[in-house]
Design a protein around this motif. Structure first.
Motif, PDB file in Angstrom:
ATOM      1  N   ALA A 180      -1.451  11.987  -2.208  1.00  0.00           N
ATOM      2  CA  ALA A 180      -1.975  11.082  -1.130  1.00  0.00           C
ATOM      3  C   ALA A 180      -2.687  12.075  -0.348  1.00  0.00           C
ATOM      4  CB  ALA A 180      -0.877  10.496  -0.336  1.00  0.00           C
ATOM      5  N   ARG A 197      -5.963  12.962  -2.003  1.00  0.00           N
ATOM      6  CA  ARG A 197      -7.062  11.692  -1.848  1.00  0.00           C
ATOM      7  C   ARG A 197      -7.751  11.570  -0.692  1.00  0.00           C
ATOM      8  NH1 ARG A 197      -7.166   8.156  -6.034  1.00  0.00           N
ATOM      9  NH2 ARG A 197      -5.363   8.139  -7.694  1.00  0.00           N
ATOM     10  N   ALA A 198      -6.938  12.000   0.480  1.00  0.00           N
ATOM     11  CA  ALA A 198      -7.695  11.999   1.762  1.00  0.00           C
ATOM     12  C   ALA A 198      -8.891  12.861   1.969  1.00  0.00           C
ATOM     13  CB  ALA A 198      -6.778  12.108   2.855  1.00  0.00           C
ATOM     14  N   ASP A 209      -0.790   6.767   3.502  1.00  0.00           N
ATOM     15  CA  ASP A 209      -1.872   7.349   3.995  1.00  0.00           C
ATOM     16  C   ASP A 209      -2.001   8.891   4.122  1.00  0.00           C
ATOM     17  OD1 ASP A 209      -4.574   7.658   4.891  1.00  0.00           O
ATOM     18  OD2 ASP A 209      -4.184   6.584   6.985  1.00  0.00           O
ATOM     19  N   ALA A 238      -4.025  10.891   5.230  1.00  0.00           N
ATOM     20  CA  ALA A 238      -4.738  11.476   6.175  1.00  0.00           C
ATOM     21  C   ALA A 238      -3.718  11.662   7.427  1.00  0.00           C
ATOM     22  CB  ALA A 238      -5.819  10.589   6.697  1.00  0.00           C
ATOM     23  N   GLN A 239      -2.490  10.949   7.216  1.00  0.00           N
ATOM     24  CA  GLN A 239      -1.462  10.972   8.187  1.00  0.00           C
ATOM     25  C   GLN A 239      -0.388  12.074   7.735  1.00  0.00           C
ATOM     26  OE1 GLN A 239       0.081   6.910   8.749  1.00  0.00           O
ATOM     27  NE2 GLN A 239      -1.695   6.067   9.378  1.00  0.00           N
ATOM     28  N   ALA A 257       0.896  -1.239  -0.104  1.00  0.00           N
ATOM     29  CA  ALA A 257      -0.097   0.023  -0.141  1.00  0.00           C
ATOM     30  C   ALA A 257       0.707   1.464   0.139  1.00  0.00           C
ATOM     31  CB  ALA A 257      -0.962  -0.076   0.924  1.00  0.00           C
TER      32      ALA A 257
END
Length: 472
Positions: A343, A346-347, A27, A29-30, A24
């Protein structure tokens, strides 16, 4: 890409103990917004480097791109692990960068092997005809290919005229930008959309009204301006001062490259139509067999063009690899540094760039297509329209299937903004600077960076305002 970065990445990949590390990407969001600094730094370097330190930039732009790539990858590997960094790099290079560069190289090589020798006599009707031809060809053979094919004949046709700057400026507007809006072959942003899953003929079906409008308006304006200058008594130089007299016969050399261009178009079409459902796994990145066949075929097309093109054809075009080297090095850095930005976007609103989502989203939660058009366009003007398209494509959700259907108006706004407004500055689209450099080599005193913006501001911005009122 700099050898040191590739070496570090290779060592990292070999050291990973488990294939699950590839499973993956990061993320979003992180991730905090600071992860986007290398991407912003590289784009600002591309925008300001050639203006503030042209000699240094020309000799070291590859190292600068490598620096910003390392500025993202190495800290990212330390914070999130080597597996996440390796996966992101492999996905960017294998899934997007290599297909992007392979296509551009094939179009650049084949178009650069077609040389128009001789001279035409530039006038309003002939010049408008050549611009129309280039505008049509731009969506077939790419803005780079069409620009490289026609800019030299157009300059020769008008080198006996006192006023010819406007000819090159409108050539950039139309052939190097707006004309490439109908297919993924036309302009790099649309090819990136194609790689993300947008159908080959989607832009043809959904953006042709906007394309017809802007191209028709610009061609009419050009004809009026060119006819005005052409009627002036002092416009045409005497024959003895004409650098390329009309007695030189007109002929086309390297015609076999037209067959290779058709083959390149066919290969891209094939990859969008033939989908057998077979793919190969490259460190967690799936590579569909049709895409592999397309890229191998495009490499073969490039090699055949180099083998069968007469040397005199490339010499007549002043063909060299410097433009492609610059594109390849800079976009290696762009595709790597954009990883965290994509990324985060995309969050959605959970990401650190949630304000971007809110900027292009109406009070009712629906996309604001006017803002998508202008935000994509203005950033495409001063950065580069390919990564800008990718940023807003992901801001809109990043799912090609939904964007082509329920989000069609939003995708059209993003596509039109990226392609059309790439003409606002010399740095908005790769062929802009190439055309400017060729014109200056042929003795045309092109406007400065800000002088060109006076042209685009006076001509293009009013057209974009009207386009907004009509279409968005």
């Amino acid at each position: 890409m700099h050898k040191g970065i590739w070496g570090a990445l290779s060592a990292t990949g070999l050291a990973l103990a488990s294939p699950a590390a590839f499973a993956a990407g990061p993320d979003g969001a992180q991730l905090v917004a600071w992860w986007g600094v290398p991407f912003a730094g590289l784009l600002l370097s591309i925008a300001l480097g050639p203006l503030l330190a042209p000699a240094f930039w020309h000799h070291h732009f590859g190292k600068i791109a490598a620096f910003w790539g390392a500025a993202f990858l190495l800290p990212f590997a330390l914070v999130f692990g080597a597996g996440a960094a390796w996966y992101g790099a492999v996905h960017a290079v294998v899934g997007e960068y290599i297909p992007f560069v392979v296509l551009l190289t094939a179009l650049f090589t084949t178009a650069g092997g077609i040389c128009v020798h001789g001279n035409l006599r530039g006038g309003p009707w002939l010049n408008t005809g050549l611009l129309t031809l280039g505008t049509v060809l731009a969506s077939i053979m790419g803005t780079t290919g069409a620009a490289m094919l026609l800019i030299r004949p157009l300059i020769r046709a008008n080198d006996n005229r006192k006023h010819n700057v406007h000819v090159v400026v409108f050539f950039i507007f139309l052939v190097a930008n707006a004309g490439g809006s109908l297919t993924p072959l036309g302009d790099p942003p649309l090819f990136l959309g194609f790689l993300q899953g947008v159908d080959f003929f989607w832009t043809t079906a959904y953006i042709w009204p906007e394309t017809l409008f802007i191209c028709a308006v610009l061609l009419v304006l050009f004809f009026i301006i060119d006819a005005y200058h052409f009627r002036q008594k002092s416009e045409r130089l005497i024959d003895e001062l004409d650098p390329t007299p009309h007695a030189v016969p007109l002929r086309l050399e390297g015609k076999r490259n037209f067959i290779l261009l058709a083959a390149a178009v066919g290969l891209v079409l094939m990859s969008g139509i033939w989908k057998p459902g077979v793919s190969f796994d490259v460190f967690g990145t799936p590579v569909a067999v049709q895409n592999l066949a397309r890229d191998v075929g495009l490499v073969v097309v490039t090699l055949i063009s180099l083998a069968i093109t007469p040397r005199t054809a490339r010499e007549g075009n002043g063909f060299n690899w410097e433009p492609m080297k610059e594109v390849a090095k800079l976009f290696a850095g762009i595709f790597l540094t954009i990883i965290p930005v994509v990324a985060i976007l995309r969050a959605g609103e959970a990401g650190a760039l949630g304000w971007v989502i809110r900027l292009v989203t109406g009070p009712d939660g629906a996309p604001d297509n006017v803002m998508y058009f202008w935000a994509t366009g203005l950033l495409s003007s001063f950065l580069d329209n390919a990564p800008t398209y990718l940023v807003f494509f992901n801001t809109a959700g990043g799912d090609a299937a939904s964007l082509m259907t329920s989000g069609a108006a939003t995708l059209a706004a993003i596509s039109a903004g990226a392609v059309f407004m790439g003409a606002n500055t010399y740095i908005g689209n790769a062929p802009n600077f190439m055309v400017k450099a060729i014109a200056e080599q042929r003795g045309i005193r092109m406007p400065s960076f800000f002088g060109y913006m006076l042209w685009s501001g006076a001509i293009l911005l009013p057209v974009f305002v009207v386009m907004t009122l009509i279409f968005f």
